[in-house]
Scaffold this active site. Structure first.
Site, short mmCIF file in Angstrom:
data_model
loop_
_atom_site.label_atom_id
_atom_site.label_comp_id
_atom_site.label_asym_id
_atom_site.label_seq_id
_atom_site.Cartn_x
_atom_site.Cartn_y
_atom_site.Cartn_z
N ASP A 1 -4.16 -3.12 -19.59
CA ASP A 1 -4.05 -3.37 -21.03
C ASP A 1 -5.35 -2.97 -21.75
OD1 ASP A 1 -1.53 -4.50 -20.53
OD2 ASP A 1 -2.46 -6.40 -20.01
N ARG B 1 9.12 -7.79 -17.78
CA ARG B 1 8.39 -8.13 -16.56
C ARG B 1 8.94 -9.42 -15.95
NH1 ARG B 1 4.72 -5.88 -20.04
NH2 ARG B 1 3.58 -4.05 -19.29
N ASN C 1 3.92 -7.95 -10.84
CA ASN C 1 4.45 -8.61 -12.04
C ASN C 1 5.55 -9.61 -11.74
OD1 ASN C 1 3.16 -7.78 -14.46
ND2 ASN C 1 3.92 -5.70 -14.11
N GLY D 1 0.33 1.40 -4.89
CA GLY D 1 -0.43 1.19 -3.65
C GLY D 1 -1.07 2.46 -3.10
N ILE E 1 -1.70 -7.80 -8.79
CA ILE E 1 -1.17 -6.78 -9.71
C ILE E 1 0.33 -7.00 -9.92
CG2 ILE E 1 -0.68 -4.30 -9.92
CD1 ILE E 1 -3.34 -3.76 -8.46
N ALA F 1 0.80 -1.24 0.00
CA ALA F 1 0.00 0.00 0.00
C ALA F 1 0.82 1.28 0.00
CB ALA F 1 -0.94 0.00 1.21
N GLY G 1 3.43 1.88 -1.91
CA GLY G 1 4.19 2.01 -3.15
C GLY G 1 3.56 2.97 -4.15
N ARG H 1 9.56 -2.36 -12.90
CA ARG H 1 10.63 -2.40 -13.91
C ARG H 1 11.41 -1.09 -13.98
NH1 ARG H 1 8.55 -3.63 -19.54
NH2 ARG H 1 6.65 -2.57 -18.88
N HIS I 1 -0.24 -10.85 -19.57
CA HIS I 1 0.07 -9.44 -19.31
C HIS I 1 1.56 -9.19 -19.46
CE1 HIS I 1 0.16 -5.46 -17.63
NE2 HIS I 1 1.02 -5.85 -16.72
N ARG J 1 -5.50 0.86 -21.78
CA ARG J 1 -4.60 1.38 -22.83
C ARG J 1 -5.23 1.17 -24.22
NH1 ARG J 1 0.63 -1.01 -19.93
NH2 ARG J 1 1.24 0.85 -18.78
P1 NAI Z 1 6.81 0.31 -5.81
O1 NAI Z 1 8.20 -0.15 -5.59
O2 NAI Z 1 6.56 1.77 -5.94
O3 NAI Z 1 5.88 -0.24 -4.66
C1 NAI Z 1 5.90 -1.57 -4.24
C2 NAI Z 1 5.58 -1.60 -2.77
O4 NAI Z 1 5.58 -2.98 -2.37
C3 NAI Z 1 6.59 -0.85 -1.89
O5 NAI Z 1 5.92 0.07 -1.05
C4 NAI Z 1 7.24 -1.95 -1.10
O6 NAI Z 1 7.64 -1.56 0.22
C5 NAI Z 1 6.13 -3.00 -1.05
N1 NAI Z 1 6.58 -4.34 -0.70
C6 NAI Z 1 7.74 -4.96 -1.05
N2 NAI Z 1 7.79 -6.18 -0.48
C7 NAI Z 1 6.65 -6.34 0.22
C8 NAI Z 1 6.12 -7.39 1.01
N3 NAI Z 1 6.79 -8.53 1.20
N4 NAI Z 1 4.92 -7.20 1.59
C9 NAI Z 1 4.22 -6.06 1.40
N5 NAI Z 1 4.67 -5.03 0.65
C10 NAI Z 1 5.87 -5.17 0.08
O7 NAI Z 1 6.27 -0.46 -7.11
P2 NAI Z 1 4.95 -0.13 -7.98
O8 NAI Z 1 5.31 0.79 -9.07
O9 NAI Z 1 3.86 0.22 -7.05
O10 NAI Z 1 4.68 -1.57 -8.66
C11 NAI Z 1 4.31 -2.67 -7.88
C12 NAI Z 1 4.15 -3.91 -8.75
O11 NAI Z 1 3.08 -3.76 -9.69
C13 NAI Z 1 5.39 -4.22 -9.59
O12 NAI Z 1 5.62 -5.61 -9.57
C14 NAI Z 1 4.98 -3.80 -10.98
O13 NAI Z 1 5.68 -4.47 -11.99
C15 NAI Z 1 3.52 -4.17 -10.98
N6 NAI Z 1 2.72 -3.53 -12.03
C16 NAI Z 1 1.69 -4.25 -12.53
C17 NAI Z 1 0.90 -3.75 -13.54
C18 NAI Z 1 -0.23 -4.56 -14.08
O14 NAI Z 1 -0.81 -4.15 -15.10
N7 NAI Z 1 -0.62 -5.66 -13.48
C19 NAI Z 1 1.14 -2.41 -14.11
C20 NAI Z 1 2.21 -1.71 -13.45
C21 NAI Z 1 2.98 -2.27 -12.46
#
Ligand code: NAI
Length: 328
Positions: free
Chosen positions: A151, A88, A120, A14, A118, A9, A11, A82, A179, A154
């Site tokens: 997707d 991914r 990846n 989040g 969500i 949450a 991130g 990424r 994805h 977009r």
């Molecule tokens: P971010 O790095 O900004 O945030 C990720 C958060 O997860 C951080 O606050 C971190 O402290 C937390 N975290 C890490 N390990 C954890 C754990 N064990 N338990 C709970 N929280 C934990 O990354 P962002 O940009 O928010 O992306 C998050 C994920 O979403 C990435 O894997 C990214 O590739 C994916 N993503 C998926 C998309 C989709 O269409 N499904 C689109 C864009 C991103």
């Protein structure tokens, strides 16, 4: 009463996703879980005058269990995003373990919750989640969703930029498969209302939907991937699911699910050879109530895209399943 949790949450995704959920009148309780900063994010959101009661948890003192307890919905954007030059799949090493451990927590604390993944690579993290839930004896395929809505969002936006549609969200364009890159297959031939894509634009448009995420990764120049558009997309899916759980009929959105466990799914597995696949899903009180077979009505150009999708996707799925069945 609906209790939702965002795991990850604090991130980039989040925080805005939690903001949108906090503003949603359908949510009564919102718990925030992350390994950092959740007390601050929760305190901040808790001042917003919408109904949802917000709480924040860190891993200490059984925080994950407390965050998940009693949840109807757990949305998981935890993990690393990424950077330029990464696919991914490059995220697998770190995110696979993060998703595994969070899903173990779900299996223990809220085994009946709807789970929206969500993190990846979704093509592998959803099979990981399914395997963990299976091993715990609580897997309900109707309740596990890989979020591929970005997707779709977009595709709506990029198609509108060609057809001149003023409100892109009025377009309904199935985007199916997986994805990442070539596993993402937009079916413009099945858009509603119908859209006319000039032949000269087709290849570039498909490529933009498949690799649109790279535009954001490049523009952010090392600061991560899509976060705001993903929060919008994640919220759109979560809100539709909650509306369906509460009894609204005719709610459909594509999602990456375990098809053998969803009505209508077997025919799609037969056509694609993939047990996990994204197709439009009719949502209802029990979750994924019906998988809509748009694969068999794809046109020739789309069938070609699908062939490339199957190959990549099968590898991604096996990698996720292996990670749990034969841990490294
Ligand atoms: P971010 O790095 O900004 O945030 C990720 C958060 O997860 C951080 O606050 C971190 O402290 C937390 N975290 C890490 N390990 C954890 C754990 N064990 N338990 C709970 N929280 C934990 O990354 P962002 O940009 O928010 O992306 C998050 C994920 O979403 C990435 O894997 C990214 O590739 C994916 N993503 C998926 C998309 C989709 O269409 N499904 C689109 C864009 C991103």
């Amino acid at each position: 009463m609906v209790k939702a949790c965002v795991a990850g949450a604090s991130g980039g995704i989040g925080q805005p996703l939690s903001l949108l959920l906090k503003g949603c009148p359908l949510i009564d309780e919102l718990s925030l879980y992350d390994v950092v900063n959740t007390p601050g994010v929760a305190a901040d959101l808790s001042h917003i005058s919408s109904p949802a009661v917000v709480t924040g948890y860190l891993p200490a003192d059984d925080g994950m269990k407390k965050a998940f307890a009693g949840c109807d919905l757990v949305v998981i954007p935890a993990g690393i995003p990424r950077k330029p030059g990464m696919t991914r799949d490059d995220l697998f090493k770190i995110n696979a373990g993060i998703v595994r451990d969070l899903i173990k927590g779900v299996a223990e604390a809220c085994p009946k919750a709807f789970v929206l993944v969500i993190s990846n690579p979704v093509n592998s993290t959803v099979p990981i989640a399914a395997e963990v839930l299976k091993a715990a004896g609580v897997f309900d395929p109707k309740k596990l969703f890989g979020v591929t809505t970005l997707d779709v969002v977009r595709a709506e936006t990029f198609v509108a930029s060609i057809t001149g549609e003023k409100n892109p969200s009025k377009l309904n364009i199935p985007v199916i498969g997986g994805h990442s890159g070539e596993t993402i297959v937009p079916l413009f031939s099945q858009a509603k209302p119908a859209v006319d894509i000039p032949a000269k634009d087709y290849d570039a448009l498909v490529n933009r939907v498949q690799f649109g995420g790279d535009e954001v990764v490049k523009a952010k120049d090392g600061a991560g991937s899509a976060t705001l558009s993903m929060a919008y997309a994640g919220f759109r899916f979560a809100e539709k699911l909650v509306r369906a759980i509460k009894g609204e009929k005719g709610v459909v959105e594509p999602s990456f699910v375990y098809l053998p466990g969803v009505a209508g799914g077997d025919a799609i597995v037969k056509a694609t050879g993939c047990e996990f696949f994204s197709v439009p899903i009719e949502l209802g009180p029990s979750g994924a109530e019906k998988a809509i077979d748009v694969v068999n009505s794809a046109n020739d150009a789309e069938k070609k895209l699908l062939e490339a999708c199957y190959t990549g996707l099968k590898g991604n799925i096996s990698k996720g399943v292996e990670f749990i069945q034969n841990p490294p």
